[in-house]
Structure formats: C-alpha cells, structure tokens
Enzyme design. Structure first.
Site, PDB file in Angstrom:
ATOM      1  N   SER A 280     -27.089 -32.489  56.374  1.00  0.00           N
ATOM      2  CA  SER A 280     -26.462 -33.460  57.277  1.00  0.00           C
ATOM      3  C   SER A 280     -27.308 -33.666  58.524  1.00  0.00           C
ATOM      4  O   SER A 280     -27.437 -34.798  59.021  1.00  0.00           O
ATOM      5  CB  SER A 280     -25.047 -33.011  57.645  1.00  0.00           C
ATOM      6  OG  SER A 280     -25.053 -31.825  58.426  1.00  0.00           O
TER       7      SER A 280
ATOM      8  N   ALA B 121     -25.294 -27.737  53.354  1.00  0.00           N
ATOM      9  CA  ALA B 121     -24.614 -28.950  53.829  1.00  0.00           C
ATOM     10  C   ALA B 121     -24.979 -29.233  55.272  1.00  0.00           C
ATOM     11  O   ALA B 121     -25.262 -30.375  55.645  1.00  0.00           O
ATOM     12  CB  ALA B 121     -23.099 -28.792  53.681  1.00  0.00           C
ATOM     13  N   TYR B 122     -24.968 -28.196  56.104  1.00  0.00           N
ATOM     14  CA  TYR B 122     -25.340 -28.359  57.505  1.00  0.00           C
ATOM     15  C   TYR B 122     -26.782 -28.844  57.624  1.00  0.00           C
ATOM     16  O   TYR B 122     -27.065 -29.812  58.343  1.00  0.00           O
ATOM     17  CB  TYR B 122     -25.167 -27.034  58.237  1.00  0.00           C
ATOM     18  CG  TYR B 122     -25.441 -27.101  59.720  1.00  0.00           C
ATOM     19  CD1 TYR B 122     -24.483 -27.625  60.589  1.00  0.00           C
ATOM     20  CD2 TYR B 122     -26.634 -26.641  60.251  1.00  0.00           C
ATOM     21  CE1 TYR B 122     -24.721 -27.686  61.950  1.00  0.00           C
ATOM     22  CE2 TYR B 122     -26.884 -26.698  61.619  1.00  0.00           C
ATOM     23  CZ  TYR B 122     -25.922 -27.223  62.465  1.00  0.00           C
ATOM     24  OH  TYR B 122     -26.173 -27.296  63.814  1.00  0.00           O
ATOM     25  N   SER B 123     -27.697 -28.207  56.903  1.00  0.00           N
ATOM     26  CA  SER B 123     -29.105 -28.591  56.972  1.00  0.00           C
ATOM     27  C   SER B 123     -29.315 -30.028  56.497  1.00  0.00           C
ATOM     28  O   SER B 123     -30.040 -30.804  57.122  1.00  0.00           O
ATOM     29  CB  SER B 123     -29.951 -27.629  56.124  1.00  0.00           C
ATOM     30  OG  SER B 123     -29.836 -26.297  56.581  1.00  0.00           O
TER      31      SER B 123
END
Length: 268
Positions: free
Chosen positions: A178, A174-176
């Site tokens: 986003s 999710a971080y990557s």
C-alpha cells in the site's frame, strides 16, 4: 497526547533533531491533516497551527478529535470522517471548505499497519482493510481537495508513505504494498499538477514510536529498529519538520518527490 517538545514554542535538541521555528510561514493558510488526532498527524497539525495555519483535523474518533483540539488550542477544527468512504470524504471536504473558507494544504497521514504475518498466510479481509485505508482512503482525500486547490491556483499535498514502500518489510506485505502504491500515486499526481502551482510530494519514514506501534508485534518492531543505521527510532518532530517544509511556500520547485526520513535506512 502531544509528544514532548511540540507546542507553541518549539526548541532544539541536537541529538534528536528537534529543530523548530517560531515564524508564521503558514499565516492565512488552510490545511487538512488526516489522522491528525494522534502520532505524526497530531505533530504536524500542532506545528502548522503554531506557525499560523488554520487546520482541520480529519479523524474517525470523536473523543480523539476533542482531545486533540483541547491540546492544540485555537486554530483547529475537528472533522469526523471515515476516509475509506468516498462519499464521507467528499462531505468532509465540503464541511472543511465551509469552516475554513479554502483548502491550501493536505497532509495525508492516516494509516494502519495490519497484522504481521507471511504473505501466504495473510488474511484476505485484513489485506483489503489495509489497502482501503492506506491507499484508497488516501486517494479519496487527494482527489477531493484538488478542485479547491485548482480554483485557488495554489496547493501543497504531502502524502505519508513509508520506507516499507521502498524496501518491502517481511511479514508486512499489505502495508508495504500500500505504501509503495502511495509513492506511485504521488508521482502521478505531482506530474498532473506540475503547471498549476500545486506540489505533491511524499515522505518515507522509518519507524517512529507512535500509537501505531500498538498494531505491530514486538519482533516486527525489533526488526525495524535493527535496520536503522542510526540505531534509534525517528521522532515525530523530525518527521513533522520535513512535512511542514514540503507543505510550505518554500517547496515551490519540487513535486512528485519522495523524501527519506529513515535514519539512513533507505537504500535508494
């Protein structure tokens, strides 16, 4: 707390790259720094103020905002806002305009990491929260400030992405994702505003030891360090130095750019 080395009189440390300037290149400029009560945002806000800017720190925590104002001193306005709420962002923009009299600079640094787990086991609610803060919230902030910048015929927007948005970190989908989207948004908006004396760029730091580390597992922190050829984490000062150049008048022929600050990790 304000990281060591950040303050009115910046110094130089060759190994850590903590080079600072005592000029007043932001004299008269009005800036917003999201997530400005801690970490990279706090470092950027501190440097902007030290170089003459009036700064509105946007953050969710009233206590953290008060502490940041006390640490930095004059030239700072605290605005409590949940950037995942577009109406709250618009209200914060209006409050900032009223307090500062204009908006010349936006540094969008607010973000969260989310859990460290495989994509197929990633909790749906956690995925939505990461995307809502890191992408949607950043979009709302970018969207809100552009009309004021257009009316003033000047602007500098700096979005904080991540090396994870270029490479993709395992157990951080999710971080990557986003942060990759932040890179795409930056390129699109930069092209849209290219003829309006408004530049839009982003930075892609590798790991920097800030309170966001509290959201990560130790194995994930160790993995990130292992990927950095310099063999150390970046410093807040190093990232702030690059962001502040991108936020300055000197950055006049660069827009839609993606700037590496990763100790050599970036592969493109």
């Amino acid at each position: 707390m304000i990281p060591e080395g950040i303050g009115r009189d910046w110094h130089r440390n060759g190994r850590e790259g903590q080079a600072v300037s005592s000029d007043r290149r932001f004299q008269g400029r009005k800036a917003i720094v999201t997530g400005g009560a801690s970490g990279i945002g706090l470092g950027v806000a501190t440097r902007l103020v030290s170089e003459g800017a009036q700064v509105a720190i946007w953050d969710m925590s009233p206590g953290a905002l008060a502490k940041a104002r006390d640490m930095i001193g004059g030239g700072v306005t605290g605005v409590r806002v949940d950037i995942t709420d577009p109406d709250a962002v618009q209200a914060a923009q209006e409050e900032t305009l009223s307090a500062l009299g204009g908006i010349d600079i936006l540094v969008a640094s607010a973000g969260i990491t989310g859990p460290n787990t495989t994509t197929w086991e990633y909790p749906i609610d956690a995925w939505r929260k990461v995307v809502d803060v890191n992408l949607n919230g950043l979009f709302y902030c970018n969207r809100a400030v552009v009309p004021s910048m257009l009316s003033g015929a000047y602007g500098r927007i700096v979005n904080v992405a991540s090396i994870a948005g270029k490479e993709g970190n395992p157990n951080a989908s999710a971080y990557s994702a986003s942060k990759a989207a932040v890179i795409g948004l930056t390129k699109s908006l930069g092209k849209e505003l290219a003829k309006n004396n408004i530049t839009v760029n982003c930075v892609t730091p590798a790991a920097v030891r800030t309170p966001i580390f509290d959201q990560m597992s130790q194995p994930h922190i160790d993995y990130m360090l292992s990927k950095i050829p310099m063999g150390r984490f970046g410093t807040i000062e190093e990232v702030a130095a690059l962001i502040c150049w991108l936020a300055s008048e000197e950055c006049s022929f660069t827009t839609g750019g993606v700037f590496d600050v990763s100790g050599g990790r970036a592969t493109y």
